[in-house]
Design an enzyme around this catalytic site. Structure first.
Site, PDB file in Angstrom:
ATOM      1  N   ILE A   4       0.874  -1.169   0.000  1.00 36.19           N
ATOM      2  CA  ILE A   4       0.000   0.000   0.000  1.00 36.19           C
ATOM      3  C   ILE A   4       0.914   1.222   0.000  1.00 36.19           C
ATOM      4  CG2 ILE A   4      -1.603   1.389   1.365  1.00 36.19           C
ATOM      5  CD1 ILE A   4      -2.830  -1.150   2.393  1.00 36.19           C
ATOM      6  N   TYR A   5       0.682   2.121  -0.917  1.00 36.41           N
ATOM      7  CA  TYR A   5       1.453   3.363  -0.958  1.00 36.41           C
ATOM      8  C   TYR A   5       0.482   4.522  -0.747  1.00 36.41           C
ATOM      9  CZ  TYR A   5       5.257   0.672  -2.993  1.00 36.41           C
ATOM     10  OH  TYR A   5       6.252  -0.236  -3.209  1.00 36.41           O
ATOM     11  N   GLY A  24      -4.195   5.263   4.704  1.00 36.38           N
ATOM     12  CA  GLY A  24      -3.642   3.917   4.780  1.00 36.38           C
ATOM     13  C   GLY A  24      -4.522   2.992   5.592  1.00 36.38           C
ATOM     14  N   ASN A  82      11.576   0.863   6.297  1.00 35.69           N
ATOM     15  CA  ASN A  82      10.370   1.682   6.428  1.00 35.69           C
ATOM     16  C   ASN A  82       9.723   1.391   7.781  1.00 35.69           C
ATOM     17  OD1 ASN A  82       8.018   3.127   6.168  1.00 35.69           O
ATOM     18  ND2 ASN A  82       7.586   2.433   4.090  1.00 35.69           N
ATOM     19  N   TYR A  84       1.648  -1.603  10.199  1.00 38.40           N
ATOM     20  CA  TYR A  84       1.138  -2.950   9.942  1.00 38.40           C
ATOM     21  C   TYR A  84       1.058  -3.767  11.230  1.00 38.40           C
ATOM     22  CZ  TYR A  84       1.596  -1.895   4.992  1.00 38.40           C
ATOM     23  OH  TYR A  84       1.471  -1.323   3.751  1.00 38.40           O
ATOM     24  N   LYS A 120       0.468  -2.605  14.208  1.00 38.60           N
ATOM     25  CA  LYS A 120      -0.720  -2.114  14.923  1.00 38.60           C
ATOM     26  C   LYS A 120      -2.004  -2.673  14.329  1.00 38.60           C
ATOM     27  CE  LYS A 120       1.407   2.170  16.434  1.00 38.60           C
ATOM     28  NZ  LYS A 120       1.518   3.613  16.230  1.00 38.60           N
TER      29      LYS A 120
END
Length: 79
Positions: free
Chosen positions: A4-5, A16, A43, A50, A52
């Site tokens: 996902i960007y 996001g 990153n 992710y 979380k």
């Protein structure tokens, strides 16, 4: 789900989170057991995001970006 960007100007605005929740809901509707993605090991913000959302690291792999090799952490969420 592989990646996902979100554009930087949308960081912190739940874009996001919306996309991840949509992917999770779609996967649940299709009765899959888990979803996974790859995230660049440097990153840290994305990795934390992710985690979380219930994803856990399970492997690594090399991702080529042009002539450069980067290591991606493979993360999975059991549904």
């Amino acid at each position: 789900m592989e990646r996902i960007y979100v554009l930087k100007e949308y960081h912190g605005k739940k874009a996001g989170q919306f996309l991840v929740e949509k992917a999770i809901n779609t996967a649940q509707q299709n009765r899959v057991d888990f979803i996974w993605l790859g995230v660049w090991e440097e990153n840290h913000r994305a990795i934390s995001f992710y985690q979380k959302n219930g994803f856990a690291a399970f492997d690594k792999h090399i991702f080529r970006l042009g002539d450069e090799e980067q290591t991606d952490i493979m993360m999975k969420k059991i549904l």
